[in-house]
Write an enzyme that holds these catalytic residues in place. Sequence first.
Site, mmCIF file in Angstrom:
data_model
loop_
_atom_site.group_PDB
_atom_site.id
_atom_site.type_symbol
_atom_site.label_atom_id
_atom_site.label_comp_id
_atom_site.label_asym_id
_atom_site.label_seq_id
_atom_site.Cartn_x
_atom_site.Cartn_y
_atom_site.Cartn_z
ATOM 1 N N LYS A 102 37.407 -16.742 45.865
ATOM 2 C CA LYS A 102 37.607 -17.897 46.761
ATOM 3 C C LYS A 102 39.298 -17.745 47.166
ATOM 4 O O LYS A 102 39.346 -17.657 48.324
ATOM 5 C CB LYS A 102 37.163 -19.169 46.449
ATOM 6 C CG LYS A 102 37.552 -20.203 47.170
ATOM 7 C CD LYS A 102 36.583 -20.020 48.824
ATOM 8 C CE LYS A 102 36.943 -20.859 49.783
ATOM 9 N NZ LYS A 102 36.224 -20.327 51.083
ATOM 10 N N HIS A 117 35.211 5.987 71.759
ATOM 11 C CA HIS A 117 36.008 6.941 70.900
ATOM 12 C C HIS A 117 35.510 7.010 69.391
ATOM 13 O O HIS A 117 36.363 7.490 68.663
ATOM 14 C CB HIS A 117 37.310 6.222 70.909
ATOM 15 C CG HIS A 117 37.931 6.036 72.239
ATOM 16 N ND1 HIS A 117 38.452 7.218 73.085
ATOM 17 C CD2 HIS A 117 38.157 5.018 73.176
ATOM 18 C CE1 HIS A 117 38.579 6.759 74.437
ATOM 19 N NE2 HIS A 117 38.605 5.354 74.255
ATOM 20 N N ARG A 154 35.259 -19.865 42.925
ATOM 21 C CA ARG A 154 36.431 -19.065 42.922
ATOM 22 C C ARG A 154 36.035 -17.791 42.471
ATOM 23 O O ARG A 154 36.711 -16.680 42.711
ATOM 24 C CB ARG A 154 37.557 -19.728 41.993
ATOM 25 C CG ARG A 154 38.080 -20.867 42.547
ATOM 26 C CD ARG A 154 39.061 -21.558 41.509
ATOM 27 N NE ARG A 154 40.190 -20.615 41.118
ATOM 28 C CZ ARG A 154 41.317 -20.488 41.796
ATOM 29 N NH1 ARG A 154 41.318 -21.530 42.939
ATOM 30 N NH2 ARG A 154 42.120 -19.781 41.409
ATOM 31 N N GLU A 205 35.182 -10.942 62.604
ATOM 32 C CA GLU A 205 34.562 -12.042 61.636
ATOM 33 C C GLU A 205 33.354 -12.163 61.163
ATOM 34 O O GLU A 205 32.740 -12.197 60.188
ATOM 35 C CB GLU A 205 35.040 -13.535 62.140
ATOM 36 C CG GLU A 205 34.672 -14.438 61.250
ATOM 37 C CD GLU A 205 35.395 -14.596 59.778
ATOM 38 O OE1 GLU A 205 36.305 -13.758 59.659
ATOM 39 O OE2 GLU A 205 34.756 -15.396 58.887
ATOM 40 N N GLU A 210 30.428 -9.627 53.290
ATOM 41 C CA GLU A 210 30.743 -10.390 52.213
ATOM 42 C C GLU A 210 29.333 -10.857 51.380
ATOM 43 O O GLU A 210 29.351 -10.681 50.134
ATOM 44 C CB GLU A 210 31.567 -11.506 52.663
ATOM 45 C CG GLU A 210 32.900 -11.488 52.918
ATOM 46 C CD GLU A 210 33.610 -12.634 53.094
ATOM 47 O OE1 GLU A 210 34.779 -12.873 52.744
ATOM 48 O OE2 GLU A 210 33.047 -13.323 54.101
ATOM 49 N N LYS A 249 31.605 -11.553 57.491
ATOM 50 C CA LYS A 249 30.633 -12.428 56.867
ATOM 51 C C LYS A 249 29.389 -11.767 56.279
ATOM 52 O O LYS A 249 28.932 -11.886 55.248
ATOM 53 C CB LYS A 249 30.207 -13.360 57.919
ATOM 54 C CG LYS A 249 31.204 -14.675 58.282
ATOM 55 C CD LYS A 249 31.309 -15.673 57.240
ATOM 56 C CE LYS A 249 32.573 -15.188 56.491
ATOM 57 N NZ LYS A 249 33.872 -15.506 56.546
ATOM 58 N N CYS A 309 40.493 -16.760 38.547
ATOM 59 C CA CYS A 309 40.396 -17.519 37.469
ATOM 60 C C CYS A 309 40.489 -18.999 37.758
ATOM 61 O O CYS A 309 41.423 -19.626 38.758
ATOM 62 C CB CYS A 309 41.504 -17.235 36.494
ATOM 63 S SG CYS A 309 41.496 -15.427 36.173
ATOM 64 N N ASN A 324 46.157 -17.930 34.207
ATOM 65 C CA ASN A 324 46.023 -17.072 35.568
ATOM 66 C C ASN A 324 46.966 -16.109 35.726
ATOM 67 O O ASN A 324 48.346 -16.874 35.981
ATOM 68 C CB ASN A 324 45.876 -18.217 36.901
ATOM 69 C CG ASN A 324 44.606 -18.722 36.827
ATOM 70 O OD1 ASN A 324 43.660 -18.780 35.718
ATOM 71 N ND2 ASN A 324 44.295 -19.774 37.572
ATOM 72 N N GLY A 325 46.729 -15.139 36.354
ATOM 73 C CA GLY A 325 47.831 -14.272 36.744
ATOM 74 C C GLY A 325 48.016 -12.906 36.045
ATOM 75 O O GLY A 325 46.997 -12.575 35.043
ATOM 76 N N TRP A 333 38.398 -13.963 35.993
ATOM 77 C CA TRP A 333 38.115 -12.922 36.561
ATOM 78 C C TRP A 333 38.838 -11.685 36.341
ATOM 79 O O TRP A 333 39.995 -11.582 36.266
ATOM 80 C CB TRP A 333 38.421 -13.418 38.162
ATOM 81 C CG TRP A 333 38.186 -12.546 39.406
ATOM 82 C CD1 TRP A 333 36.951 -12.685 39.906
ATOM 83 C CD2 TRP A 333 38.900 -11.504 39.873
ATOM 84 N NE1 TRP A 333 36.770 -11.642 40.920
ATOM 85 C CE2 TRP A 333 38.013 -11.056 41.208
ATOM 86 C CE3 TRP A 333 39.919 -10.993 40.164
ATOM 87 C CZ2 TRP A 333 38.350 -10.164 41.870
ATOM 88 C CZ3 TRP A 333 40.414 -10.070 40.914
ATOM 89 C CH2 TRP A 333 39.685 -9.626 41.939
HETATM 90 C C1 G6P Z 1 39.595 -14.217 49.857
HETATM 91 C C2 G6P Z 1 38.521 -15.047 50.308
HETATM 92 C C3 G6P Z 1 38.431 -14.906 51.801
HETATM 93 C C4 G6P Z 1 39.697 -15.613 52.422
HETATM 94 C C5 G6P Z 1 40.957 -14.787 52.118
HETATM 95 C C6 G6P Z 1 42.035 -15.348 52.518
HETATM 96 O O1 G6P Z 1 39.460 -12.714 49.953
HETATM 97 O O2 G6P Z 1 37.370 -14.508 49.933
HETATM 98 O O3 G6P Z 1 37.222 -15.922 52.352
HETATM 99 O O4 G6P Z 1 39.571 -15.355 53.852
HETATM 100 O O5 G6P Z 1 40.780 -14.570 50.414
HETATM 101 O O6 G6P Z 1 42.275 -16.747 51.748
HETATM 102 P P1 G6P Z 1 42.982 -17.741 52.139
HETATM 103 O O7 G6P Z 1 43.066 -18.909 51.204
HETATM 104 O O8 G6P Z 1 44.531 -17.435 52.289
HETATM 105 O O9 G6P Z 1 42.624 -18.277 53.660
#
Ligand code: G6P
Length: 613
Positions: free
Chosen positions: A608, A509, A27, A486, A493, A490, A2, A100-101, A74
């Site tokens: 985010k 394995h 976000r 990573e 996601e 990417k 949020c 938020n929360g 959200w």
């Molecule tokens: C969310 C985001 C990711 C990020 C992760 C950790 O899942 O979508 O892109 O890597 O949070 O976020 P931070 O702000 O702690 O790096």
Amino acid sequence: MCGIVGYVGPRDATPIILSGLKRLEYRGYDSAGLAVLENGHIELRRDAGKLERLATLVEQSPLHGHVGIGHTRWATHGEPSARNAHPHLGGTGEVVLVHNGIVENFLELREELNAEGVEFRSDTDTEVIVQLVDRYLSMEMGLVEASRRALSHIKGAHGVVILSSREPDKIVAARIGNAGGVVVGVGEGEMFVASDMPAILEHTRKMVFLESQQMAVVRRTGVEVQSLAGEQLDYEIHNVAWDPVSAEKGEYRHFMEKEIHEQVRSLTDTIAGRVDFDEGRIRLPQLNLTPELAQRIRKIFITACGTAGHAGMVGKVLIESITRIPVEVDIASEFRYRDPIVDEDMLVLAISQSGETADTLAAMDLARRKGALLWSIVNVIGSQAMRISDGYISMQTGPEIGVASTKAYTAPLVDLYMLAVLLGDMRGTLEAAERRRLVADLRLVPDLVGRCLDREAEVEVVAASMKEVSHCLYLGRGINMPTAYEGALKLKEISYIHAEGYPAGEMKHGPIALIDQDMPVVVIAPRDPWYEKMFSQIEQAKARGGKVIALASEGDQLIAGVSDQVLWVPETPWRLSPVTTVIPLQMLAYHIAALRGLDVDQPRNLAKSVTVE
Ligand code: G6P
């Protein structure tokens, strides 16, 4: 997660709130709303869907006033719909709130309020808070006291912003625990409130960050900060150096594309001022590291989530190889519930772009309770992770808006490298000549990254050939094993292609059973100490009919000869190679998603910064 924006001042609140919410779109959200005080009463517009929907509602039925609050939601409790969207109104219509929360005891509070005759109009946990404020306002308390009393009932972590038609001169904001930040922006005769700085950066760079258990009473003339117990507190106004333009897309189609291209600059800034090339030394004063402290550290835990966790895995290889201190990397959501063996002679290092990820903050709290030294690498200045650490490194990337993290992945890789060199230097495990060489290599980074970016057109060709695939395997080894994780993260996601990152040595394995002509395999094989092992991996994949996309060092004709396609990276000192190898993988994921016509910056279901557990 949020987003919150609030305004009190002489201007029309509606456009300020709408544009602030727009800047928080990254976000992730599924509904949006705003409330404004208009001629002494609260006017509300809200609905499920994107901000365009809210903008249409406002166009059809305008609302104007000088005080207002807005929210992007959200969904956690209750589906995305108009009735569940924030702001939520109290029963008397005199108070409205965004949140938020998660109210952990909302069922219990709802029953209690039901018994008092309160009728709930949404399925949200949030509504209990506003009904509680309403309860206390009806008892003739002022807004600040009523808010304080209401908040004393709720369990969990929260950011809350409230306004009331009874006291139209103010907004009340509160932060309880780690459900994301609450920041007050100080303007000239006007004030702003937000969950994140980019929402209000175009208006002011003077920010007051609320700590947990603090409330702010925000009037156009200024802000008062109080504890939740009611005592007045001193506060600091931070001057934030972030440039509002860096939160704009400019000539790029997507923020992610822009942020990938910003890495030459962000890495130049990461190194600037921290490296003494003449002396061959690293300076990270904000870590508060002394030679005594450096000697004391017996073990390091790195804890983080998502992309930051992958940076941590690279950090393990860097720190262990340079300092010989054992390093464990732990996903924060595991660390916090695992009762890890941590004591005063250990260092817990959290990595977080936002500095507000709930699991990471909880892991840090646990480390603090166990008496460990607590450090963080964070991007958002003033974030909770930065504030609660004994020492920190701030990523010099500027705001990262795209949900899929890119520049906030490569910056901590370089930060971890510098941290390892500094620790090695202070502990005396690093010989002077080696230290000088490691430090000198840092100078190469921005140029090497620039050379990766120059090859974008070649990456686009590979992306076009992969855009229809359903699955993809990424293999890496040693310091580039996390690069495989990573790269796969990417891709999944933003393109929604099922992608798995795997340590290459483990292929035999299990994953080898998956390999056929429909399963492309991205093999990360730069000239690093694991090169020969990776080479044989390519041959094994080819022998099973797999399509191999190799990531190789420029000029490596051997690899080109055995692979179907090649993503080239410039030759890079091996400890810095994860900084370059990830760049083509970021571009690959980006172009595949863009070719599939997807919402690159706001992928479905993702947020985010994840401020709930
Ligand atoms: C969310 C985001 C990711 C990020 C992760 C950790 O899942 O979508 O892109 O890597 O949070 O976020 P931070 O702000 O702690 O790096």
